[in-house]
Design a protein around this motif. Structure first.
Motif, PDB file in Angstrom:
ATOM      1  N   GLY A  26       0.804  -1.217   0.000  1.00  0.00           N
ATOM      2  CA  GLY A  26       0.000   0.000   0.000  1.00  0.00           C
ATOM      3  C   GLY A  26       0.835   1.263   0.000  1.00  0.00           C
ATOM      4  N   ARG A  27       2.017   1.186  -0.592  1.00  0.00           N
ATOM      5  CA  ARG A  27       2.912   2.337  -0.591  1.00  0.00           C
ATOM      6  C   ARG A  27       2.998   2.959  -1.976  1.00  0.00           C
ATOM      7  NH1 ARG A  27       8.219   0.074   2.406  1.00  0.00           N
ATOM      8  NH2 ARG A  27       8.804   2.266   2.542  1.00  0.00           N
ATOM      9  N   LEU A  30      -3.026   3.065  -8.524  1.00  0.00           N
ATOM     10  CA  LEU A  30      -2.752   4.086  -9.548  1.00  0.00           C
ATOM     11  C   LEU A  30      -1.455   3.774 -10.272  1.00  0.00           C
ATOM     12  CD1 LEU A  30      -3.398   7.499  -7.728  1.00  0.00           C
ATOM     13  CD2 LEU A  30      -5.006   6.190  -9.121  1.00  0.00           C
ATOM     14  N   LEU A  31      -1.468   3.921 -11.589  1.00  0.00           N
ATOM     15  CA  LEU A  31      -0.265   3.921 -12.405  1.00  0.00           C
ATOM     16  C   LEU A  31      -0.210   5.255 -13.134  1.00  0.00           C
ATOM     17  CD1 LEU A  31      -0.386   0.319 -13.971  1.00  0.00           C
ATOM     18  CD2 LEU A  31       1.084   1.118 -12.118  1.00  0.00           C
ATOM     19  N   VAL A  32       0.862   6.001 -12.941  1.00  0.00           N
ATOM     20  CA  VAL A  32       0.990   7.323 -13.557  1.00  0.00           C
ATOM     21  C   VAL A  32       2.153   7.275 -14.542  1.00  0.00           C
ATOM     22  CG1 VAL A  32       1.272   9.790 -13.171  1.00  0.00           C
ATOM     23  CG2 VAL A  32       0.136   8.373 -11.436  1.00  0.00           C
ATOM     24  N   ASP A  33       1.838   7.292 -15.822  1.00  0.00           N
ATOM     25  CA  ASP A  33       2.831   7.198 -16.883  1.00  0.00           C
ATOM     26  C   ASP A  33       3.455   8.564 -17.151  1.00  0.00           C
ATOM     27  OD1 ASP A  33       4.340   6.187 -18.948  1.00  0.00           O
ATOM     28  OD2 ASP A  33       2.704   6.148 -20.394  1.00  0.00           O
ATOM     29  N   GLU A  34       4.713   8.566 -17.614  1.00  0.00           N
ATOM     30  CA  GLU A  34       5.438   9.811 -17.915  1.00  0.00           C
ATOM     31  C   GLU A  34       5.293  10.805 -16.766  1.00  0.00           C
ATOM     32  OE1 GLU A  34       7.490   9.969 -20.203  1.00  0.00           O
ATOM     33  OE2 GLU A  34       6.908   8.349 -21.538  1.00  0.00           O
ATOM     34  N   ALA A  35       5.541  10.302 -15.567  1.00  0.00           N
ATOM     35  CA  ALA A  35       5.253  11.069 -14.352  1.00  0.00           C
ATOM     36  C   ALA A  35       6.130  12.306 -14.194  1.00  0.00           C
ATOM     37  CB  ALA A  35       5.406  10.170 -13.123  1.00  0.00           C
ATOM     38  N   PHE A  93      -2.750  11.205  -3.262  1.00  0.00           N
ATOM     39  CA  PHE A  93      -1.912  10.015  -3.141  1.00  0.00           C
ATOM     40  C   PHE A  93      -2.328   9.176  -1.930  1.00  0.00           C
ATOM     41  CE2 PHE A  93       1.063  12.590  -5.737  1.00  0.00           C
ATOM     42  CZ  PHE A  93       1.230  11.691  -6.770  1.00  0.00           C
ATOM     43  N   LEU A  94      -2.700   9.842  -0.842  1.00  0.00           N
ATOM     44  CA  LEU A  94      -3.129   9.108   0.349  1.00  0.00           C
ATOM     45  C   LEU A  94      -4.453   8.385   0.116  1.00  0.00           C
ATOM     46  CD1 LEU A  94      -2.218  11.676   3.157  1.00  0.00           C
ATOM     47  CD2 LEU A  94      -0.977   9.603   2.513  1.00  0.00           C
ATOM     48  N   ALA A  95      -5.261   8.886  -0.815  1.00  0.00           N
ATOM     49  CA  ALA A  95      -6.563   8.269  -1.088  1.00  0.00           C
ATOM     50  C   ALA A  95      -6.439   6.977  -1.892  1.00  0.00           C
ATOM     51  CB  ALA A  95      -7.464   9.253  -1.835  1.00  0.00           C
ATOM     52  N   TYR A 108      13.170  15.897  -5.844  1.00  0.00           N
ATOM     53  CA  TYR A 108      12.431  16.920  -6.575  1.00  0.00           C
ATOM     54  C   TYR A 108      10.961  16.529  -6.691  1.00  0.00           C
ATOM     55  CZ  TYR A 108      10.929  19.574 -10.738  1.00  0.00           C
ATOM     56  OH  TYR A 108      10.247  20.376 -11.644  1.00  0.00           O
ATOM     57  N   HIS A 109      10.701  15.301  -7.089  1.00  0.00           N
ATOM     58  CA  HIS A 109       9.315  14.867  -7.260  1.00  0.00           C
ATOM     59  C   HIS A 109       8.639  14.588  -5.916  1.00  0.00           C
ATOM     60  CE1 HIS A 109      11.098  14.118 -11.260  1.00  0.00           C
ATOM     61  NE2 HIS A 109       9.917  14.505 -11.674  1.00  0.00           N
ATOM     62  N   ARG A 110       9.382  14.065  -4.956  1.00  0.00           N
ATOM     63  CA  ARG A 110       8.797  13.857  -3.630  1.00  0.00           C
ATOM     64  C   ARG A 110       8.302  15.180  -3.062  1.00  0.00           C
ATOM     65  NH1 ARG A 110      13.364  10.194  -2.125  1.00  0.00           N
ATOM     66  NH2 ARG A 110      12.588   8.054  -2.111  1.00  0.00           N
ATOM     67  N   ASP A 111       9.140  16.202  -3.152  1.00  0.00           N
ATOM     68  CA  ASP A 111       8.793  17.485  -2.564  1.00  0.00           C
ATOM     69  C   ASP A 111       7.653  18.178  -3.310  1.00  0.00           C
ATOM     70  OD1 ASP A 111      10.696  17.230  -0.600  1.00  0.00           O
ATOM     71  OD2 ASP A 111      12.206  18.438  -1.628  1.00  0.00           O
ATOM     72  N   LEU A 112       7.767  18.279  -4.626  1.00  0.00           N
ATOM     73  CA  LEU A 112       6.809  19.078  -5.389  1.00  0.00           C
ATOM     74  C   LEU A 112       5.484  18.364  -5.607  1.00  0.00           C
ATOM     75  CD1 LEU A 112       9.064  20.867  -8.025  1.00  0.00           C
ATOM     76  CD2 LEU A 112       8.180  21.711  -5.856  1.00  0.00           C
ATOM     77  N   LEU A 113       5.462  17.031  -5.544  1.00  0.00           N
ATOM     78  CA  LEU A 113       4.212  16.292  -5.725  1.00  0.00           C
ATOM     79  C   LEU A 113       3.553  15.910  -4.406  1.00  0.00           C
ATOM     80  CD1 LEU A 113       5.200  13.915  -8.668  1.00  0.00           C
ATOM     81  CD2 LEU A 113       3.901  16.048  -8.789  1.00  0.00           C
ATOM     82  N   GLY A 114       4.248  16.114  -3.299  1.00  0.00           N
ATOM     83  CA  GLY A 114       3.649  15.763  -2.010  1.00  0.00           C
ATOM     84  C   GLY A 114       3.530  14.274  -1.811  1.00  0.00           C
ATOM     85  N   LEU A 115       4.523  13.511  -2.277  1.00  0.00           N
ATOM     86  CA  LEU A 115       4.464  12.058  -2.129  1.00  0.00           C
ATOM     87  C   LEU A 115       4.594  11.679  -0.655  1.00  0.00           C
ATOM     88  CD1 LEU A 115       6.679  10.960  -5.149  1.00  0.00           C
ATOM     89  CD2 LEU A 115       4.206  11.292  -5.055  1.00  0.00           C
TER      90      LEU A 115
END
Length: 793
Positions: free
Chosen positions: A205-206, A389-394, A542-544, A560-567
């Motif tokens: 579930g991550r 969820l699968l997010v292509d060209e993320a 993402f939490l949903a 960069y993506h962790r911070d700006l996308l709120g992962l």
């Protein structure tokens, strides 16, 4: 209790399924956003007296169905259950079948509450809250509990056959997915590592952020493990989210390879050949492709109601048969969905919206989950789905999400509208026009900036006076359109859309966004509310999800993506090794060339010489990327003049699909020539030109965003929040574009090619160390360290 009696359904789903009838009517009535609806419900509850019960959880088994939900409110003193609805405009314009649906929901909740508390009768109230004025309109009816019980039982009997069908489908689907086999004898190099990472993310579930190179089969390598995880980890739905239409086509092809597909469709070719043994062995998987309304609409330009569109007339009366035919078919790409809709005489777009409730895999744009009004997120929340969820060209999600949570107001649009606006709107539009003038005067911006560019300023905050007047204008337009739907001109609707989008975002304005003003000339200013850090909006999305996998060939650095996308904090980073050998790609650095703005004229001659020299040494097809159309055209003209015998073709602004296809068609095996394109544009990513169709790329730019007031404000905000302003605003976005463009050259294990990077800054350690590890970079004597000088664009 039998298995059938364990079937569950939410009250809202039950009523939507059984109590809708008549026409589809989307006459212009701008609905409140989800956030506004939540706030409206809270406001109604706040107004009620002591003892008022809010969000009353109710459930019971009725006709073998476990029916449940939350009633908005109950006043035990008055014995009154309330169903609250928020709205804009006049209630007199509400369609009768919409009001009937609201009463059905209230009656269902009333039946559950009466049974739970032993009530003989109860008062039901529909409470309509105008979110603009705060005014409540209340409709009440008194019901015997026995009558409500009969009503709810009738709904449940009608729904039960469908519920049994859905439960049987779920069992069939899960059994098939437990035995799902990879459709090829073996995985490609790197593909197994990718698949294992995806499965582990679903199992735990991550969230997984995975960088995987081109050519390993990312689409199949992510879909296969998530599908196998569905029955083992109780996933209800899978959403494959893309940035562009080609990504949807790749996902659908991969699903065909795995055994899903239409009985009338082909079995697939290439890597997927032989994946299906026949229609009898089709995977029992319902697959839906969601398409934008403007592309799905059969009657463009017509309003969505029975008086204007024949596919809206009797829509809900014909929907049950169309829905049944669609789920029986199972494979619902754009054309299949259109055929089903056509056979039943209903709108394909709204049929697709309905089928999103009942399909196992949905393939569509990222906005269906991440936008403020995303359909799939809303359905998942309402139905408590466990979604993978699968997010292509993320790597594109940061930019796309910024756009979702940004808005603009155009002064010129208002000026045009005022000349033709109805008299009833002259005052609110006049106040808005005067506020525009006051705002422009207050900022002191000249009519234009330097070198023909608009004068520009980042404002200290939201202009409160403008927002207040804008809210008043939006309210006035909404009221007018509610009373005069025939007056819904495109210009009036566009202004209202702008106003609503701006005021909604203004309510959540914070350090994740900025407000700016650009003046293009007299009477033409643009006020922008621009998101800088989408993390604040995306983190709850993402939490949903039960698990989310973001994949691309260019996701480094992961921070960069962790911070700006709120992962999520426990998001896992995976970098899949490239299956390519360094010998496949020759990488050359031309560090004697500077592509900075002030050096560009001097750079033209050496760039032309490099292009001509390479094509002479190894004739073939090449792409040459530049930072702007102006720079591209300057080099192209010089090259064509110096080497007229070498064919060239050029990307131009606003190319349509036929023009883009014609551009790519020039890359023929055995051909010779250069395609000139803009870095970050349509031909810099998502383009597959294998083998001899493309043997090299020239990249005459570091890809840095322009050094201007906006990007400097972005840099300052990102520095304050993450301590990485220069990296996050300039260097990382630029290098993502560079690597994506270079990735057009090597697409498979047999490809050979060359990439020429032309700028002295490519030699700097903080740049070259972020290029793909499998590239073999030449020695870079004379390279200098230190930060990139963004003051020299």
């Amino acid at each position: 209790m039998s298995e059938v009696r364990c079937l569950r359904v939410a009250v809202r789903t039950l009523c939507d399924f059984t109590a809708r009838e008549g026409d589809l009517d989307h006459r212009f009535t701008p609905a409140p956003s989800a956030e506004e609806g939540i706030a409206g419900h809270a406001e109604v509850a706040r107004r009620r007296g002591e003892g008022y019960e809010r969000e009353v959880a109710l459930s019971s088994v009725v006709e073998g169905l476990a029916v449940g939900g939350r009633a908005d409110g109950y006043d035990p003193t008055a014995n009154c259950l309330e169903e609250v609805k928020t709205h804009r405009g006049s209630l007199e314009r509400m369609a009768e079948n919409q009001r009937a649906l609201h009463w059905a929901q209230a009656k269902a909740y009333g039946a559950l509450l009466s049974a739970e508390r032993g009530l003989d009768e109860i008062t039901l109230a529909l409470v309509y809250l105008d979110i603009t004025s705060g005014r409540e309109t209340r409709l009440e009816q008194r019901f015997k509990a026995t009558k409500l019980a009969v009503f709810l039982s009738s709904l449940c009997r009608r729904y039960r056959a469908w519920a049994e069908q859905e439960a049987a489908h779920r069992e069939w689907r899960d059994a098939a997915l437990r035995g799902l086999a990879f459709p090829h004898p073996d995985f490609r190099p790197g593909q197994r590592d990718l698949a294992e990472g995806v499965y582990k993310a679903a199992a735990t579930g991550r969230c997984l952020l995975t960088q995987a190179p081109t050519g390993i089969g990312k689409t199949l390598g992510t879909l296969f493990p998530l599908l196998t995880a569905m029955p083992r980890h109780d996933l209800d739905r899978l959403a494959f989210l893309t940035m562009k239409t080609p990504g949807r086509a790749l996902a659908l092809e991969a699903l065909r390879q795995l055994g899903a597909g239409d009985e009338e469709a082909e079995t697939g070719t290439g890597q997927g050949a032989g994946a299906q043994a026949g229609a009898s062995e089709r995977l029992p998987l319902r697959v839906l492709e969601l398409t934008a309304r403007e592309k799905a609409c059969e009657y463009p330009g017509r309003a969505c109601h029975a008086e204007a569109c024949p596919l809206a007339a009797g829509f809900y009366d014909r929907l049950p048969a169309a829905r049944q035919a669609a789920v029986a078919r199972g494979w619902l790409d754009r054309e299949a969905l259109r055929r089903v809709a056509g056979e039943h005489g209903i709108c394909p777009y709204y049929l697709g919206q309905e089928l999103a409730r009942w399909c196992d895999v949905v393939v569509g744009d990222v906005n269906h989950w991440f936008d403020a009004n995303g359909l799939l997120h809303g359905l998942a929340k309402a139905n408590r789905w466990r979604v993978g969820l699968l997010v292509d060209e993320a790597h594109n999600l940061v930019g796309r999400a910024r756009g979702m949570y940004s808005a603009e107001l155009d002064q010129r649009r208002l000026a045009r509208l005022r000349r033709s606006a109805p008299p009833a709107l002259s005052r609110p539009l006049g106040r808005l026009a005067r506020q525009w003038q006051a705002l422009v005067k207050e900022t002191g911006l000249s009519e234009s900036g330097e070198k023909g560019r608009p004068a520009y300023r980042v404002l200290d905050g939201l202009p409160a006076a403008m927002v207040g007047v804008l809210q008043g204008a939006a309210s006035a337009i909404t009221d007018y359109l509610g009373e005069h739907p025939e007056g819904a001109s495109p210009e009036l609707q566009e202004l209202l859309f702008e106003a609503l989008a701006f005021t909604r975002l203004a309510e959540t304005f914070g350090d994740h966004s900025l407000c700016d003003l650009a003046r293009h000339g007299r009477g033409h200013a643009v006020l922008g509310l621009r998101n800088l850090v989408p993390a604040d909006f995306l983190a709850p999305r993402f939490l949903a999800a039960r698990g989310a996998v973001l994949f691309s060939a260019t996701l480094a650095p992961p921070g960069y993506h962790r911070d700006l996308l709120g992962l999520p904090a426990d998001c896992v980073w995976q970098s899949v090794a490239a299956p390519f050998a360094a010998e496949q790609l020759e990488v050359r650095l031309r560090t004697d060339i500077s592509t900075r703005l002030r050096d560009r004229e001097a750079s033209v001659a050496p760039i032309v010489a490099e292009l001509a020299g390479q094509i002479s040494r190894r004739p073939g097809n090449y792409l040459a990327f530049f930072s702007s159309f102006a720079y591209l055209e300057r080099v192209r003209a010089a090259f064509a003049e110096a080497h007229p015998a070498i064919p060239v073709w050029t990307q131009v602004r606003g190319m349509g699909e036929p023009e883009r296809d014609a551009f790519l068609a020039r890359f023929r095996p055995g051909g010779v020539g250069i395609g000139f394109a803009v870095l970050g544009g349509a031909f810099a990513e998502g383009v597959d030109l294998p083998g001899e169709r493309l043997i090299g790329a020239f990249i005459a730019t570091l890809g840095l965003p322009p050094f201007d007031d906006f990007n400097e404000a972005l840099k300052a905000r990102l520095q304050a929040r993450f301590g990485c302003g220069d990296d996050y605003a300039y260097r990382v976005p630029g290098l993502i574009k560079v690597v994506q463009a270079a990735g057009r050259v090597i697409r498979g294990p047999e490809d050979r090619g060359v990439v020429v990077l032309m700028d002295d800054r490519f030699a700097r350690p903080e740049v070259c160390t972020r290029l793909p590890e499998w590239w073999r970079l030449p020695g870079t004597p004379g390279a200098t360290g230190g930060p990139i000088d963004t003051t020299r664009p």
